[in-house]
Scaffold this motif. Sequence first.
Motif, PDB file in Angstrom:
ATOM      1  N   LEU A  46       0.853  -1.089  -0.067  1.00  0.00           N
ATOM      2  CA  LEU A  46       0.019  -0.024  -0.077  1.00  0.00           C
ATOM      3  C   LEU A  46       0.945   1.295   0.009  1.00  0.00           C
ATOM      4  N   GLN A  47       0.315   2.491  -0.267  1.00  0.00           N
ATOM      5  CA  GLN A  47       0.905   3.675  -0.351  1.00  0.00           C
ATOM      6  C   GLN A  47       0.869   4.100   1.278  1.00  0.00           C
ATOM      7  N   ARG A  48       1.545   4.810   1.665  1.00  0.00           N
ATOM      8  CA  ARG A  48       1.540   5.129   3.375  1.00  0.00           C
ATOM      9  C   ARG A  48       0.250   5.906   3.598  1.00  0.00           C
ATOM     10  N   VAL A  49      -0.200   6.527   2.812  1.00  0.00           N
ATOM     11  CA  VAL A  49      -1.698   7.199   2.949  1.00  0.00           C
ATOM     12  C   VAL A  49      -2.546   6.333   2.966  1.00  0.00           C
ATOM     13  N   ASP A  50      -2.606   5.301   2.343  1.00  0.00           N
ATOM     14  CA  ASP A  50      -3.401   4.387   2.276  1.00  0.00           C
ATOM     15  C   ASP A  50      -3.733   3.496   3.560  1.00  0.00           C
ATOM     16  N   LEU A  51      -2.604   3.470   4.356  1.00  0.00           N
ATOM     17  CA  LEU A  51      -2.835   2.921   5.580  1.00  0.00           C
ATOM     18  C   LEU A  51      -3.798   3.241   6.582  1.00  0.00           C
ATOM     19  N   TYR A  52      -3.992   4.637   6.471  1.00  0.00           N
ATOM     20  CA  TYR A  52      -5.062   5.412   7.447  1.00  0.00           C
ATOM     21  C   TYR A  52      -6.460   5.103   6.770  1.00  0.00           C
ATOM     22  N   VAL A  53      -6.635   4.982   5.387  1.00  0.00           N
ATOM     23  CA  VAL A  53      -7.708   4.788   4.698  1.00  0.00           C
ATOM     24  C   VAL A  53      -8.238   3.393   5.233  1.00  0.00           C
ATOM     25  N   ASN A  54      -7.232   2.411   5.382  1.00  0.00           N
ATOM     26  CA  ASN A  54      -7.551   1.241   5.706  1.00  0.00           C
ATOM     27  C   ASN A  54      -6.952   0.771   7.021  1.00  0.00           C
ATOM     28  N   PHE A  55      -7.314   1.695   7.987  1.00  0.00           N
ATOM     29  CA  PHE A  55      -6.776   1.792   9.553  1.00  0.00           C
ATOM     30  C   PHE A  55      -7.535   0.289  10.319  1.00  0.00           C
ATOM     31  N   ASP A  56      -8.588   0.109  10.012  1.00  0.00           N
ATOM     32  CA  ASP A  56      -9.090  -1.234  10.699  1.00  0.00           C
ATOM     33  C   ASP A  56      -8.966  -2.483   9.667  1.00  0.00           C
ATOM     34  N   ARG A  57      -8.245  -2.553   9.008  1.00  0.00           N
ATOM     35  CA  ARG A  57      -7.869  -3.644   8.060  1.00  0.00           C
ATOM     36  C   ARG A  57      -7.197  -4.749   8.781  1.00  0.00           C
ATOM     37  N   PRO A  58      -7.631  -6.050   9.049  1.00  0.00           N
ATOM     38  CA  PRO A  58      -6.736  -6.943   9.969  1.00  0.00           C
ATOM     39  C   PRO A  58      -5.544  -7.403   9.254  1.00  0.00           C
ATOM     40  N   VAL A  59      -4.351  -7.545   9.927  1.00  0.00           N
ATOM     41  CA  VAL A  59      -3.097  -7.929   9.431  1.00  0.00           C
ATOM     42  C   VAL A  59      -2.975  -9.500   9.428  1.00  0.00           C
ATOM     43  N   SER A  60      -2.907 -10.202   8.591  1.00  0.00           N
ATOM     44  CA  SER A  60      -2.827 -11.653   8.477  1.00  0.00           C
ATOM     45  C   SER A  60      -1.682 -12.082   9.291  1.00  0.00           C
ATOM     46  N   PRO A  61      -1.441 -13.449   9.761  1.00  0.00           N
ATOM     47  CA  PRO A  61      -0.458 -14.037  10.256  1.00  0.00           C
ATOM     48  C   PRO A  61       0.802 -13.884   9.218  1.00  0.00           C
ATOM     49  N   LYS A  62       0.489 -14.242   7.951  1.00  0.00           N
ATOM     50  CA  LYS A  62       1.539 -14.123   7.168  1.00  0.00           C
ATOM     51  C   LYS A  62       2.162 -12.577   7.123  1.00  0.00           C
ATOM     52  N   GLU A  63       1.365 -11.646   6.972  1.00  0.00           N
ATOM     53  CA  GLU A  63       1.954 -10.240   6.983  1.00  0.00           C
ATOM     54  C   GLU A  63       2.664  -9.912   8.263  1.00  0.00           C
TER      55      GLU A  63
END
Length: 296
Positions: A46-63
């Motif tokens: 993702l782009q840095r700015v997109d981290l905050y658009v997707n702030f509640d996105r789960p992070v998978s165990p692999k990630e």
Amino acid sequence: MSTASSTEKDWTVISLLKTSADFLKQKGFSDARLTAELLLAHVLELQRVDLYVNFDRPVSPKELAQFRELFRRRLSGEPVQYILGQEEFFGLKFEVNPSVLIPRPETELLVEQIIDDFSGEAGAILDIGTGSGAIAITLAKLLPQTQLTAVDICRKALEVAERNAMRHGVEARIRFLCLDALQPDFVSHFTQPFDVVVSNPPYIPLSEKESVPPDVRNFEPHIALFTDTGFEFYEKIARDARQLLRSGGKLYFELHADAHPKVQALLEEHGFQHLMFKKDYQGFVRLVRAESPVSA
């Protein structure tokens, strides 16, 4: 941030960013939040700015495992640019690895000055100590009529530079040569004079080595950083440039923060004229432009 845990919690983008940034800050990293953002954006593609658009996105165990591995490397002091494999210079992205110095904002001053001096003009430029190719490639992009020669003593560095040239579509206008600029026969490798010689040479004296930040001292290539006195390349290139440059050609150096007086004396000793010095964003004299005498 703990880099291992027997009981995993569910992580979201924002919780992982906050926890990792806080951990880095506690460890004394001044760029804690930015580091966390860059590493997580890289893992999530993702782009840095997109981290905050997707702030509640789960992070998978692999990630999470991928992020932790990058996080460990940063905790060891490894520069973020090497971890991610790239750095931005003059708005362009360059591949970097431990074979090359990480391009600095101060070096952009050299490029800006050359563009200001030669915008719209064709010419021939020699870049001594090209490293990642940042200076030569940026000039090739922004001065499309210019032919460039870029030299470095390190073959692995030149391989990086060649890949960067291909990445930016300028490989046909840059000749890369593996040469040692300190060798007595350096000038003999060139048959035609240049309009510009530019160099960001190794200029940190060995006496200052221990004062260099650990992430630079422990990870970036010493051959591109240190010399015995800090002035060997300035002296040799200034002497050679009288033969390498056409009449009225220009020599550009990036300078050590306190090198101004001695480099000025060197250039004047070798007959250069119309010296112009320029300060960087921190107020240090960081570059010099000097002109080769015009033949009578």
